[in-house]
Enzyme design. Structure first.
Site, PDB file in Angstrom:
ATOM      1  N   HIS A  27      66.835  67.989 -77.756  1.00  0.00           N
ATOM      2  CA  HIS A  27      67.362  67.881 -76.430  1.00  0.00           C
ATOM      3  C   HIS A  27      67.229  66.667 -75.549  1.00  0.00           C
ATOM      4  CE1 HIS A  27      68.189  72.235 -77.112  1.00  0.00           C
ATOM      5  NE2 HIS A  27      67.112  72.463 -77.541  1.00  0.00           N
TER       6      HIS A  27
ATOM      7  N   ASP B 226      82.441  83.602 -67.598  1.00  0.00           N
ATOM      8  CA  ASP B 226      82.787  82.322 -68.295  1.00  0.00           C
ATOM      9  C   ASP B 226      84.012  81.973 -68.061  1.00  0.00           C
ATOM     10  OD1 ASP B 226      81.200  81.503 -71.242  1.00  0.00           O
ATOM     11  OD2 ASP B 226      83.338  80.996 -71.279  1.00  0.00           O
TER      12      ASP B 226
ATOM     13  N   TYR C 244      64.461  70.288 -82.922  1.00  0.00           N
ATOM     14  CA  TYR C 244      65.019  70.456 -81.517  1.00  0.00           C
ATOM     15  C   TYR C 244      64.453  69.154 -80.962  1.00  0.00           C
ATOM     16  CZ  TYR C 244      66.336  75.205 -82.712  1.00  0.00           C
ATOM     17  OH  TYR C 244      66.719  76.408 -83.244  1.00  0.00           O
TER      18      TYR C 244
END
Length: 362
Positions: free
Chosen positions: A101, A203, A99
């Site tokens: 990011h 959302d 990961y």
């Protein structure tokens, strides 16, 4: 059974991020790679935090060494982005899979560019249907933890308002708002419903909100996202979960500081998007050791590696998802593995950011 691997040496160093107890590979994963002809080196005690002993890795066929031994491999597997103490291990003939990011950690991007390392990111590997198969298992775990940690930090002795999420007979439950209805948001909402909370999910994708309505059998309140709808919803909330994702990019800020200032004292924010910069304006990344800070009277929980709190479960779930891609990467090697199975995963190659969303974010 053995085969020809382009990257035949694979290393797994111990994670150095604060309170990160996950490890990038289980002993069962080691066994699968060794069967295919790989030489796997595990840093001593790399799996200890997740309950995997060095003896288990040896029995699976791995060599046990120190950090230098693990990082000397052609392919290095990690869980979290390299920290500054690890930058010296980066080099041109190294392929890194973890990961990353990078939008939230530009110093890591700079170190990768300077070193010439080829870097694949778990979080940007994309399936043909647009889903993120290596982000999904950790998102699900982070979502479950968001509800759990948020409920915990509503306790008065931790700075919260002293609210029990499920309420009590004659006492209403906590009002919880989840912003974002993806894997993180839906899991947080589902778990909070299980605790008896009143849950509102926000959302911008109306089809996804329809899916939430259907799968919650109408128990969730769903709202179309706008600045006004978010401000109204969180003003009376006991708990807000920020679960907004832009794959590879920086998370957009959807809760401004004035909205936080208008929240009730003792309410709690859990910003799961913190490892992509955070979606709450007042978020500052925290650690498992010191997980919260209070801003405008609101408790903020913003741990950048939330699944690290449950390292055994997280490590097993992560290896289940990554192992087939690790095999592909080891077999094809570096840039040659930028195939359908690893589509979108390649972030850094030959000193350049090659993923367009990551490049734009940086």
């Amino acid at each position: 059974m053995t085969g020809s691997l382009a990257l035949s040496t694979i290393g797994v160093p111990k994670e150095v991020k604060t309170d990160e107890r996950r490890v990038a590979l289980t002993p069962d994963g080691v066994m699968e790679l060794v069967r295919r002809g790989a030489t796997v080196t595990i840093e001593s005690d790399a799996g200890a935090g997740a309950g995997f002993r060095d003896d288990e890795y040896r029995a699976a066929g791995a060599a046990i060494g120190d950090a230098t031994d693990a990082w000397s491999s052609a392919l290095v597997l990690k869980v979290k982005e390299p920290k500054a103490s690890e930058f010296a291990y980066l080099r041109p003939d190294l392929t890194l899979f973890t990961y990353l990011h990078l939008a939230a950690y530009p110093a890591v991007a700079a170190a990768l560019l300077e070193s010439g390392t080829t870097a694949f990111a778990y979080e940007t590997v994309t399936d043909p249907d647009g889903s993120l198969p290596l982000l999904a298992p950790m998102s699900t775990i982070a979502g479950a933890l968001a509800g759990q940690m948020g409920a915990h930090h509503l306790s008065a002795h931790l700075g919260g308002a002293g609210v029990l999420v499920g309420g009590a007979p004659g006492v209403p439950p906590a009002r919880c708002v989840v912003i974002g209805a993806g894997n993180v948001g839906w899991t947080a909402a589902r778990n909070l419903l299980g605790l008896g909370a009143q849950v509102t999910v926000i959302d911008r994708d109306l089809r996804r909100l329809g899916w939430v309505d259907e799968h919650s059998t109408g128990r969730c309140i769903s709202l179309a996202s706008s600045s006004a709808s978010i401000a109204r919803a969180i003003a009376d909330a006991d708990l807000v979960v920020g679960a907004v994702l832009v794959a590879g990019g920086r998370a957009p800020v959807v809760v401004e500081e004035d909205m936080v200032a208008a929240m009730r004292p003792g309410s709690v924010i859990v910003d799961v998007a913190v490892d992509q910069g955070g979606c709450i304006a007042t978020t500052v990344e925290t650690t498992h050791r010191d997980p919260t800070r209070i801003v405008h009277g609101v408790v903020h929980y913003a741990v950048g590696n939330m699944p690290g709190a449950v390292p055994r479960t997280s490590t097993l779930a992560l290896t289940n998802a990554t192992l087939p891609r690790i095999i592909t990467l080891a077999t094809l090697g570096g840039a040659g593995a930028d195939t359908a199975e690893l589509d979108g995963g390649l972030n850094v190659l030959d000193g350049a950011i090659v993923h367009p969303v990551v490049a734009a974010a940086l």
